[in-house]
Motif scaffolding. Structure first.
Motif, PDB file in Angstrom:
ATOM      1  N   ILE A  28       0.493  -1.034   0.397  1.00 18.84           N
ATOM      2  CA  ILE A  28      -0.109   0.095  -0.446  1.00 18.84           C
ATOM      3  C   ILE A  28       0.829   1.080  -0.247  1.00 18.84           C
ATOM      4  CG2 ILE A  28      -1.335   1.063   1.259  1.00 18.84           C
ATOM      5  CD1 ILE A  28      -2.775  -1.202   2.217  1.00 18.84           C
ATOM      6  N   VAL A  29       1.648   1.268   0.968  1.00 24.26           N
ATOM      7  CA  VAL A  29       2.624   2.435   0.772  1.00 24.26           C
ATOM      8  C   VAL A  29       3.586   2.326  -1.103  1.00 24.26           C
ATOM      9  CG1 VAL A  29       4.596   3.439   1.780  1.00 24.26           C
ATOM     10  CG2 VAL A  29       2.716   1.905   3.214  1.00 24.26           C
ATOM     11  N   ARG A  30       3.701   1.425  -1.065  1.00 21.68           N
ATOM     12  CA  ARG A  30       4.584   2.104  -2.182  1.00 21.68           C
ATOM     13  C   ARG A  30       3.329   2.012  -3.378  1.00 21.68           C
ATOM     14  NH1 ARG A  30       4.141  -4.008  -5.735  1.00 21.68           N
ATOM     15  NH2 ARG A  30       2.677  -3.203  -5.702  1.00 21.68           N
ATOM     16  N   ASP A  31       2.566   1.441  -3.667  1.00 24.28           N
ATOM     17  CA  ASP A  31       1.752   1.841  -4.552  1.00 24.28           C
ATOM     18  C   ASP A  31       1.330   3.936  -4.325  1.00 24.28           C
ATOM     19  OD1 ASP A  31       2.230  -0.466  -5.271  1.00 24.28           O
ATOM     20  OD2 ASP A  31      -0.092  -0.465  -5.317  1.00 24.28           O
ATOM     21  N   ILE A  32       1.288   4.262  -3.126  1.00 22.39           N
ATOM     22  CA  ILE A  32       0.673   5.525  -3.213  1.00 22.39           C
ATOM     23  C   ILE A  32       1.961   6.248  -3.122  1.00 22.39           C
ATOM     24  CG2 ILE A  32       0.290   7.108  -0.727  1.00 22.39           C
ATOM     25  CD1 ILE A  32      -1.577   5.430   0.302  1.00 22.39           C
ATOM     26  N   ALA A  33       2.956   6.019  -3.052  1.00 23.09           N
ATOM     27  CA  ALA A  33       4.026   6.746  -3.048  1.00 23.09           C
ATOM     28  C   ALA A  33       3.959   7.005  -4.718  1.00 23.09           C
ATOM     29  CB  ALA A  33       5.686   5.740  -2.785  1.00 23.09           C
ATOM     30  N   GLY A  34       3.790   5.670  -5.570  1.00 22.06           N
ATOM     31  CA  GLY A  34       4.268   5.675  -6.715  1.00 22.06           C
ATOM     32  C   GLY A  34       2.395   6.421  -7.502  1.00 22.06           C
ATOM     33  N   GLY A  35       1.660   6.974  -6.848  1.00 21.06           N
ATOM     34  CA  GLY A  35       0.843   8.311  -7.392  1.00 21.06           C
ATOM     35  C   GLY A  35      -0.780   7.182  -7.207  1.00 21.06           C
ATOM     36  N   THR A  37      -3.718   7.218  -5.032  1.00 20.57           N
ATOM     37  CA  THR A  37      -4.019   7.957  -3.860  1.00 20.57           C
ATOM     38  C   THR A  37      -5.486   7.308  -3.791  1.00 20.57           C
ATOM     39  OG1 THR A  37      -4.062  10.056  -5.015  1.00 20.57           O
ATOM     40  CG2 THR A  37      -2.267   9.949  -3.939  1.00 20.57           C
ATOM     41  N   ARG A  38      -6.480   7.290  -4.469  1.00 20.83           N
ATOM     42  CA  ARG A  38      -7.450   6.541  -4.321  1.00 20.83           C
ATOM     43  C   ARG A  38      -7.278   4.896  -3.742  1.00 20.83           C
ATOM     44  NH1 ARG A  38     -10.600  11.561  -8.069  1.00 20.83           N
ATOM     45  NH2 ARG A  38      -8.959  13.385  -7.111  1.00 20.83           N
ATOM     46  N   PHE A  39      -8.954   5.278  -3.178  1.00 21.80           N
ATOM     47  CA  PHE A  39      -9.547   3.834  -2.731  1.00 21.80           C
ATOM     48  C   PHE A  39      -9.571   2.750  -3.575  1.00 21.80           C
ATOM     49  CE2 PHE A  39     -11.679   0.682  -1.316  1.00 21.80           C
ATOM     50  CZ  PHE A  39     -11.248  -0.365  -0.258  1.00 21.80           C
ATOM     51  N   ASP A  40      -9.881   3.177  -4.804  1.00 19.02           N
ATOM     52  CA  ASP A  40     -10.320   2.217  -5.696  1.00 19.02           C
ATOM     53  C   ASP A  40      -9.032   2.226  -6.921  1.00 19.02           C
ATOM     54  OD1 ASP A  40     -13.422   2.503  -4.794  1.00 19.02           O
ATOM     55  OD2 ASP A  40     -14.026   3.354  -7.023  1.00 19.02           O
ATOM     56  N   GLY A  41      -8.492   2.893  -6.779  1.00 18.22           N
ATOM     57  CA  GLY A  41      -6.999   2.365  -7.695  1.00 18.22           C
ATOM     58  C   GLY A  41      -5.864   1.529  -7.000  1.00 18.22           C
ATOM     59  N   LEU A  42      -6.340   2.025  -6.177  1.00 17.55           N
ATOM     60  CA  LEU A  42      -5.669   1.088  -4.534  1.00 17.55           C
ATOM     61  C   LEU A  42      -5.717  -1.109  -4.835  1.00 17.55           C
ATOM     62  CD1 LEU A  42      -5.028   3.193  -2.113  1.00 17.55           C
ATOM     63  CD2 LEU A  42      -2.731   2.358  -3.408  1.00 17.55           C
ATOM     64  N   GLN A  43      -7.522  -0.745  -4.381  1.00 19.21           N
ATOM     65  CA  GLN A  43      -8.112  -2.003  -4.707  1.00 19.21           C
ATOM     66  C   GLN A  43      -7.779  -2.782  -5.627  1.00 19.21           C
ATOM     67  OE1 GLN A  43     -11.155  -3.498  -5.976  1.00 19.21           O
ATOM     68  NE2 GLN A  43     -10.833  -5.267  -4.493  1.00 19.21           N
ATOM     69  N   ARG A  44      -8.052  -2.060  -7.450  1.00 15.38           N
ATOM     70  CA  ARG A  44      -8.065  -2.608  -8.212  1.00 15.38           C
ATOM     71  C   ARG A  44      -6.380  -2.907  -8.211  1.00 15.38           C
ATOM     72  NH1 ARG A  44     -10.616   0.851 -10.489  1.00 15.38           N
ATOM     73  NH2 ARG A  44      -8.210   2.388 -11.436  1.00 15.38           N
ATOM     74  N   GLY A  45      -5.252  -2.420  -8.315  1.00 13.06           N
ATOM     75  CA  GLY A  45      -3.839  -2.386  -8.145  1.00 13.06           C
ATOM     76  C   GLY A  45      -3.732  -3.709  -8.014  1.00 13.06           C
ATOM     77  N   GLY A  47      -5.411  -5.951  -5.961  1.00 13.65           N
ATOM     78  CA  GLY A  47      -6.500  -7.269  -5.716  1.00 13.65           C
ATOM     79  C   GLY A  47      -6.846  -7.578  -4.358  1.00 13.65           C
ATOM     80  N   MET A  48      -7.323  -7.508  -3.293  1.00 14.21           N
ATOM     81  CA  MET A  48      -7.031  -7.509  -2.223  1.00 14.21           C
ATOM     82  C   MET A  48      -8.802  -7.062  -2.060  1.00 14.21           C
ATOM     83  SD  MET A  48      -4.694  -4.488  -0.117  1.00 14.21           S
ATOM     84  CE  MET A  48      -5.288  -5.828   1.875  1.00 14.21           C
ATOM     85  N   SER A  49      -9.278  -7.354  -0.864  1.00 15.61           N
ATOM     86  CA  SER A  49     -10.462  -7.234  -0.859  1.00 15.61           C
ATOM     87  C   SER A  49     -10.778  -5.771  -0.113  1.00 15.61           C
ATOM     88  CB  SER A  49     -10.862  -8.297   0.539  1.00 15.61           C
ATOM     89  OG  SER A  49     -10.686  -7.723   1.914  1.00 15.61           O
ATOM     90  N   ARG A  50     -11.500  -5.279  -0.051  1.00 13.50           N
ATOM     91  CA  ARG A  50     -11.563  -3.779   0.291  1.00 13.50           C
ATOM     92  C   ARG A  50     -11.840  -3.487   1.511  1.00 13.50           C
ATOM     93  NH1 ARG A  50     -13.836  -0.427  -3.648  1.00 13.50           N
ATOM     94  NH2 ARG A  50     -14.975   1.131  -2.479  1.00 13.50           N
ATOM     95  N   ARG A  51     -12.728  -4.563   2.442  1.00 11.45           N
ATOM     96  CA  ARG A  51     -12.233  -4.616   3.902  1.00 11.45           C
ATOM     97  C   ARG A  51     -10.688  -4.473   3.929  1.00 11.45           C
ATOM     98  NH1 ARG A  51     -15.527  -8.963   8.617  1.00 11.45           N
ATOM     99  NH2 ARG A  51     -14.391  -8.185  10.222  1.00 11.45           N
ATOM    100  N   ALA A  52     -10.565  -5.559   3.877  1.00 15.41           N
ATOM    101  CA  ALA A  52      -8.923  -5.840   4.181  1.00 15.41           C
ATOM    102  C   ALA A  52      -8.174  -4.094   3.938  1.00 15.41           C
ATOM    103  CB  ALA A  52      -8.644  -6.482   3.604  1.00 15.41           C
ATOM    104  N   LEU A  53      -8.187  -3.492   2.804  1.00 17.27           N
ATOM    105  CA  LEU A  53      -7.718  -2.796   2.265  1.00 17.27           C
ATOM    106  C   LEU A  53      -8.679  -1.217   3.143  1.00 17.27           C
ATOM    107  CD1 LEU A  53      -6.036  -0.631   0.519  1.00 17.27           C
ATOM    108  CD2 LEU A  53      -7.836  -0.666  -0.851  1.00 17.27           C
ATOM    109  N   ALA A  54      -9.807  -1.281   3.560  1.00 17.64           N
ATOM    110  CA  ALA A  54      -9.807  -0.367   4.705  1.00 17.64           C
ATOM    111  C   ALA A  54      -9.283  -0.349   5.599  1.00 17.64           C
ATOM    112  CB  ALA A  54     -11.921  -0.051   4.760  1.00 17.64           C
ATOM    113  N   GLU A  55      -9.315  -1.450   6.553  1.00 19.17           N
ATOM    114  CA  GLU A  55      -8.215  -1.633   7.580  1.00 19.17           C
ATOM    115  C   GLU A  55      -7.123  -0.981   7.895  1.00 19.17           C
ATOM    116  OE1 GLU A  55      -9.064  -6.117   8.656  1.00 19.17           O
ATOM    117  OE2 GLU A  55     -10.616  -6.069   9.035  1.00 19.17           O
TER     118      GLU A  55
END
Length: 295
Positions: A28-35, A37-45, A47-55
């Motif tokens: 997560i930190v790697r992808d945010i550093a790479g630009g 920054t939004r929930f849907d983009g992180l979840q799509r890239g 491939g983790m569950s929305r609940r796990a990402l939100a936590e």
């Protein structure tokens, strides 16, 4: 989430792992550093569950690694951005990347270059079409500037380290590291062809992980007509997962060149660069081929 054993209360490693709880957190930190920054983009890239990402986003925000910035009110949506505390993790990401490239994907040898069919080369060339995230780097005179010239085509050449003879000592065994020597030749060749690049419609900027004062000394010594940028904090390196090696106690960029369009999108990549002077001629040809028709 894993709890920290009170018996390890004074161990920085244990305390850090109490915040960075698993491999998903690092990604997560790697992808945010790479630009991303939004929930849907992180979840799509990822491939983790929305609940796990939100936590994990909530935990990282609670620990002060991330901060939220609202970009729409109805419904409320947020960008997740690294705080200063979060940016302190960038050297950790770079170290993990370098260790993986060298010891897991590679044969363990210290090198400032790579094979054309290596994982590093594939990762570098996959940058074509990628837009550089919004960030600034200190120029050799200390002024913060973006890696891409504003509204113009930019040749951004990354180099391991350039030093003033007699004033700045080379790192130990520098000449024995494949691909490390040649930075002065590369910069001098770009300087000699600077007018040609300008005529073709492109600006030149160099970048390394050296300090601004070191770059300023070299730029003055070499009489460079273009700026050198300092990525000492690893913001560009971690954003693009650029290939690195470690020498003289410092993470250093492997020699790589990017051609950026006026929108800061990468249009061409040179990597590995085995001929520092010849690569300048090749890049000039690319600039004339791609920039002039659009001018």
């Amino acid at each position: 989430m894993r709890r920290v054993d009170p018996a390890d209360a004074d161990c920085g490693i244990t305390q850090s792992l109490g915040v960075l709880t698993d491999w998903w957190t690092f990604l997560i930190v790697r992808d945010i550093a790479g630009g991303v920054t939004r929930f849907d983009g992180l979840q799509r890239g990822l491939g983790m569950s929305r609940r796990a990402l939100a936590e994990r986003l909530a935990a990282l925000t609670g620990h002060g690694v991330l901060k939220r910035r609202r970009y729409t009110d109805r419904p409320p949506r947020y960008d997740y951005l690294l705080t200063a505390k979060g940016e302190g993790l960038l050297p950790v990401l770079i170290a993990l990347q370098e260790w993986g490239d060298r010891h897991v994907l590679g044969d363990g040898s210290l090198t400032a270059t790579a094979a054309a069919d290596s994982a590093e080369a594939r990762r570098a060339h996959a940058l074509v079409g990628r837009r550089i995230p919004e960030l600034t780097l200190p120029r050799h005179d200390g002024v913060p500037v973006p890696p891409a010239a504003v509204g113009a085509w930019t040749v951004l050449y990354c180099f391991p380290g350039a030093f003033v003879p007699g004033a700045q000592g080379l790192p130990p065994q520098w000449s024995d590291i494949p691909g490390a020597p040649g930075c002065t030749l590369e910069s001098a060749t770009y300087a000699a062809r600077a007018a040609d690049f300008t005529a073709a419609g492109a600006h030149i900027q160099g970048v390394s992980t050296q300090r601004p004062d070191q770059l300023a000394a070299f730029a003055a010594h070499a009489g460079l007509p273009f700026p050198l940028l300092s990525d000492t904090d690893g913001r560009l390196t971690s954003a693009l997962l650029l290939p690195t090696f470690r020498a003289g106690g410092t993470d250093r960029l492997k020699r790589l060149t990017l051609l950026l369009d006026p929108g800061a999108t990468i249009r061409a990549v040179q990597f590995p660069v085995t001929d520092p002077a010849g690569s300048v001629t090749e890049m000039l040809h690319l600039v004339r081929e791609r920039v002039a028709p659009a001018a």
